[in-house]
Design a protein around this motif. Structure first.
Motif, mmCIF file in Angstrom:
data_model
loop_
_atom_site.group_PDB
_atom_site.id
_atom_site.type_symbol
_atom_site.label_atom_id
_atom_site.label_comp_id
_atom_site.label_asym_id
_atom_site.label_seq_id
_atom_site.Cartn_x
_atom_site.Cartn_y
_atom_site.Cartn_z
ATOM 1 N N VAL A 46 -20.807 -12.016 46.959
ATOM 2 C CA VAL A 46 -19.640 -12.808 46.570
ATOM 3 C C VAL A 46 -18.505 -11.838 46.261
ATOM 4 C CG1 VAL A 46 -18.720 -14.527 44.968
ATOM 5 C CG2 VAL A 46 -21.162 -14.553 45.564
ATOM 6 N N VAL A 47 -17.384 -11.995 46.954
ATOM 7 C CA VAL A 47 -16.256 -11.082 46.770
ATOM 8 C C VAL A 47 -14.990 -11.856 46.432
ATOM 9 C CG1 VAL A 47 -17.280 -9.477 48.426
ATOM 10 C CG2 VAL A 47 -15.510 -11.069 49.204
ATOM 11 N N ARG A 48 -14.078 -11.178 45.761
ATOM 12 C CA ARG A 48 -12.721 -11.692 45.610
ATOM 13 C C ARG A 48 -11.818 -10.847 46.495
ATOM 14 N NH1 ARG A 48 -11.369 -12.491 39.399
ATOM 15 N NH2 ARG A 48 -9.522 -13.461 40.342
ATOM 16 N N SER A 49 -10.615 -10.534 46.075
ATOM 17 C CA SER A 49 -9.688 -9.829 46.968
ATOM 18 C C SER A 49 -9.864 -8.317 46.941
ATOM 19 C CB SER A 49 -8.238 -10.181 46.606
ATOM 20 O OG SER A 49 -7.958 -9.844 45.253
ATOM 21 N N ALA A 50 -10.469 -7.780 45.891
ATOM 22 C CA ALA A 50 -10.572 -6.324 45.758
ATOM 23 C C ALA A 50 -11.538 -5.714 46.768
ATOM 24 C CB ALA A 50 -10.988 -5.947 44.347
ATOM 25 N N THR A 51 -12.610 -6.420 47.085
ATOM 26 C CA THR A 51 -13.621 -5.901 48.007
ATOM 27 C C THR A 51 -13.285 -6.300 49.438
ATOM 28 O OG1 THR A 51 -15.351 -5.983 46.329
ATOM 29 C CG2 THR A 51 -16.058 -5.923 48.622
ATOM 30 N N LYS A 52 -13.305 -5.316 50.346
ATOM 31 C CA LYS A 52 -13.063 -5.572 51.768
ATOM 32 C C LYS A 52 -14.404 -5.464 52.502
ATOM 33 C CE LYS A 52 -8.608 -5.170 50.784
ATOM 34 N NZ LYS A 52 -8.322 -5.887 49.569
ATOM 35 N N ILE A 53 -14.731 -6.483 53.262
ATOM 36 C CA ILE A 53 -15.964 -6.475 54.056
ATOM 37 C C ILE A 53 -15.575 -6.303 55.523
ATOM 38 C CG2 ILE A 53 -18.102 -7.660 54.635
ATOM 39 C CD1 ILE A 53 -18.013 -7.103 51.738
ATOM 40 N N ARG A 54 -15.533 -5.052 55.970
ATOM 41 C CA ARG A 54 -15.112 -4.729 57.330
ATOM 42 C C ARG A 54 -16.327 -4.405 58.208
ATOM 43 N NH1 ARG A 54 -10.749 -7.504 56.940
ATOM 44 N NH2 ARG A 54 -9.124 -6.613 55.595
ATOM 45 N N GLU A 55 -16.067 -4.160 59.483
ATOM 46 C CA GLU A 55 -17.136 -4.008 60.471
ATOM 47 C C GLU A 55 -18.199 -2.977 60.100
ATOM 48 O OE1 GLU A 55 -15.650 -3.590 64.420
ATOM 49 O OE2 GLU A 55 -14.462 -5.447 64.341
ATOM 50 N N PRO A 56 -17.843 -1.776 59.634
ATOM 51 C CA PRO A 56 -18.904 -0.806 59.292
ATOM 52 C C PRO A 56 -19.843 -1.298 58.200
ATOM 53 C CG PRO A 56 -16.776 0.287 59.481
ATOM 54 C CD PRO A 56 -16.499 -1.179 59.489
ATOM 55 N N ILE A 57 -19.287 -2.005 57.222
ATOM 56 C CA ILE A 57 -20.116 -2.554 56.146
ATOM 57 C C ILE A 57 -21.008 -3.663 56.690
ATOM 58 C CG2 ILE A 57 -20.047 -3.877 53.983
ATOM 59 C CD1 ILE A 57 -17.521 -2.276 53.265
ATOM 60 N N ILE A 58 -20.449 -4.496 57.567
ATOM 61 C CA ILE A 58 -21.226 -5.577 58.177
ATOM 62 C C ILE A 58 -22.359 -5.000 59.033
ATOM 63 C CG2 ILE A 58 -21.119 -7.481 59.836
ATOM 64 C CD1 ILE A 58 -18.185 -7.909 58.784
ATOM 65 N N ASP A 59 -22.061 -3.936 59.773
ATOM 66 C CA ASP A 59 -23.094 -3.290 60.599
ATOM 67 C C ASP A 59 -24.263 -2.815 59.744
ATOM 68 O OD1 ASP A 59 -21.856 -3.646 63.057
ATOM 69 O OD2 ASP A 59 -20.774 -1.740 62.956
ATOM 70 N N ALA A 60 -23.921 -2.187 58.620
ATOM 71 C CA ALA A 60 -24.965 -1.677 57.728
ATOM 72 C C ALA A 60 -25.785 -2.818 57.140
ATOM 73 C CB ALA A 60 -24.336 -0.839 56.613
ATOM 74 N N ALA A 61 -25.103 -3.906 56.757
ATOM 75 C CA ALA A 61 -25.803 -5.054 56.183
ATOM 76 C C ALA A 61 -26.708 -5.711 57.225
ATOM 77 C CB ALA A 61 -24.794 -6.064 55.656
ATOM 78 N N ALA A 62 -26.195 -5.824 58.455
ATOM 79 C CA ALA A 62 -26.982 -6.432 59.530
ATOM 80 C C ALA A 62 -28.206 -5.570 59.857
ATOM 81 C CB ALA A 62 -26.117 -6.618 60.769
ATOM 82 N N GLU A 63 -28.009 -4.270 59.790
ATOM 83 C CA GLU A 63 -29.113 -3.343 60.045
ATOM 84 C C GLU A 63 -30.213 -3.518 58.996
ATOM 85 O OE1 GLU A 63 -29.832 1.478 59.898
ATOM 86 O OE2 GLU A 63 -27.854 0.726 60.476
ATOM 87 N N GLY A 64 -29.781 -3.770 57.752
ATOM 88 C CA GLY A 64 -30.756 -4.006 56.684
ATOM 89 C C GLY A 64 -31.533 -5.287 56.884
ATOM 90 N N GLY A 65 -30.886 -6.276 57.530
ATOM 91 C CA GLY A 65 -31.558 -7.518 57.898
ATOM 92 C C GLY A 65 -31.753 -8.517 56.783
ATOM 93 N N LYS A 66 -31.205 -8.256 55.598
ATOM 94 C CA LYS A 66 -31.433 -9.157 54.458
ATOM 95 C C LYS A 66 -30.242 -10.080 54.188
ATOM 96 C CE LYS A 66 -33.006 -8.999 49.619
ATOM 97 N NZ LYS A 66 -34.194 -9.861 49.820
ATOM 98 N N LEU A 67 -29.010 -9.575 54.358
ATOM 99 C CA LEU A 67 -27.818 -10.336 53.985
ATOM 100 C C LEU A 67 -27.658 -11.579 54.856
ATOM 101 C CD1 LEU A 67 -25.392 -10.166 51.986
ATOM 102 C CD2 LEU A 67 -24.052 -9.257 53.893
ATOM 103 N N LYS A 68 -27.581 -12.722 54.202
ATOM 104 C CA LYS A 68 -27.472 -14.001 54.904
ATOM 105 C C LYS A 68 -26.070 -14.583 54.841
ATOM 106 C CE LYS A 68 -32.252 -15.248 53.692
ATOM 107 N NZ LYS A 68 -32.500 -14.023 52.879
ATOM 108 N N MET A 69 -25.327 -14.264 53.759
ATOM 109 C CA MET A 69 -24.040 -14.926 53.579
ATOM 110 C C MET A 69 -23.061 -14.061 52.796
ATOM 111 S SD MET A 69 -23.224 -18.629 51.759
ATOM 112 C CE MET A 69 -23.982 -19.606 53.059
#
Length: 301
Positions: A46-69
């Motif tokens: 859960v993020v507000r405006s301070a945290t940016k969820i960009r492609e490299p972070i998404i790649d790492a999360a997808a690689e981990g295989g746990k993050l659903k939302m």
């Protein structure tokens, strides 16, 4: 049980409710490189405006295989690469109904502060100045408020401003002219030419350019005011400052900036500018509603 990370904080009542549902909630801000690793251990972030969820972070999360939302605790999702995340199988949600009233009230606060010299009076009086004759303001009643974009926040603002006796003009991307017969639809250029106050309520432009650039600002009514409590970068700050310094615009109210925290000291220090540090949704009531929406979104997972 879900493991939930709230990187920018979350209302305590929401934490209690999520824990009562059997979930584990951690509140912790991470820098981007740290966030890559952290998200491998969580089902929801859960993020507000301070945290940016960009492609490299998404790649790492997808690689981990746990993050659903990924949940944006607020309205805009400009700080999340939404399509990229969804392409990786990670859902993205926001809380669109939670902060409309609080942002609308902040817009009104800036309009009132500018029209009656509230902000600068707080500065000059504390410096020993008594500028009673200098600060002849204007009333909002009878003035035209032009709303660029007509979503939830803008419609909330229209109702509140109408109650103060303002005339409401609006424009939107759909061009729906008859959907709100109590207000006046105008094309953007017409609205800019005829409004005493212009308030921006649009997402960031897809190309990253400013919607309100020097050309659009030049169309605005002489002596009018521009309010931006929407997105940093939607207004060209250099063009805005030039327009205020030249007298083209009487002033501006700004809650969001091209860079945050902003380093644009010349804009911050201008006596005809009212500024706040991105606090549109920062009310107790809005944060409680955001928390409630976050809980409902997580329940649907």
């Amino acid at each position: 049980m879900l493991k939930i990370l709230a990187t920018d904080g979350i209302d305590k009542s929401a934490v209690k409710e999520l824990e009562a549902l059997g979930h584990e909630v951690h509140e912790q801000f991470y820098e981007p490189e740290e966030l890559k690793e952290a998200l491998k251990n969580y089902d929801v972030v859960v993020v507000r405006s301070a945290t940016k969820i960009r492609e490299p972070i998404i790649d790492a999360a997808a690689e981990g295989g746990k993050l659903k939302m990924i949940i944006r605790a607020g309205v805009g999702v400009d700080n999340i690469d939404v399509k990229y995340a969804e392409g990786k199988g990670i859902k993205v949600r926001n809380t669109p109904n939670s902060s409309s009233a609080s942002v609308a009230e902040l817009v009104l606060a800036h309009m009132l502060a500018l029209s009656r010299f509230v902000g600068i009076s707080n500065v000059t009086m504390r410096n020993g100045e008594w500028n009673k004759k200098k600060y002849k303001g204007i009333e909002l009643a009878g003035k035209t408020l032009g709303l660029v974009g007509f979503g939830r926040i803008s419609r909330e603002l229209a109702q509140k401003a109408s109650a103060l006796g303002m005339k409401i003009a609006y424009t939107n991307r759909s061009g729906a002219k008859d959907e709100y017969p109590e207000f006046t639809f105008m094309e953007l250029d017409e609205l800019l030419k005829n409004s005493d106050f212009v308030s921006i309520h649009t997402p960031a432009m897809k190309d990253g350019k400013a919607l309100m650039d020097s050309e659009k600002i030049s169309l605005m009514k002489d002596g009018s005011y521009l309010i931006n409590c929407a997105r940093g970068g939607v207004v060209d700050e250099a063009a805005l400052l030039d327009a205020i310094k030249s007298g083209k615009l009487a002033g501006a109210g700004i809650d969001v900036f091209q860079e945050e925290p902003t380093k644009n000291k010349e804009l911050l220090d201008h006596p005809n500018v009212s500024v706040t540090p991105h606090i549109g949704g920062s009310t107790n009531e809005a944060q409680m509603r955001i928390g409630e929406e976050v809980v409902e979104v997580i329940k649907s997972l």
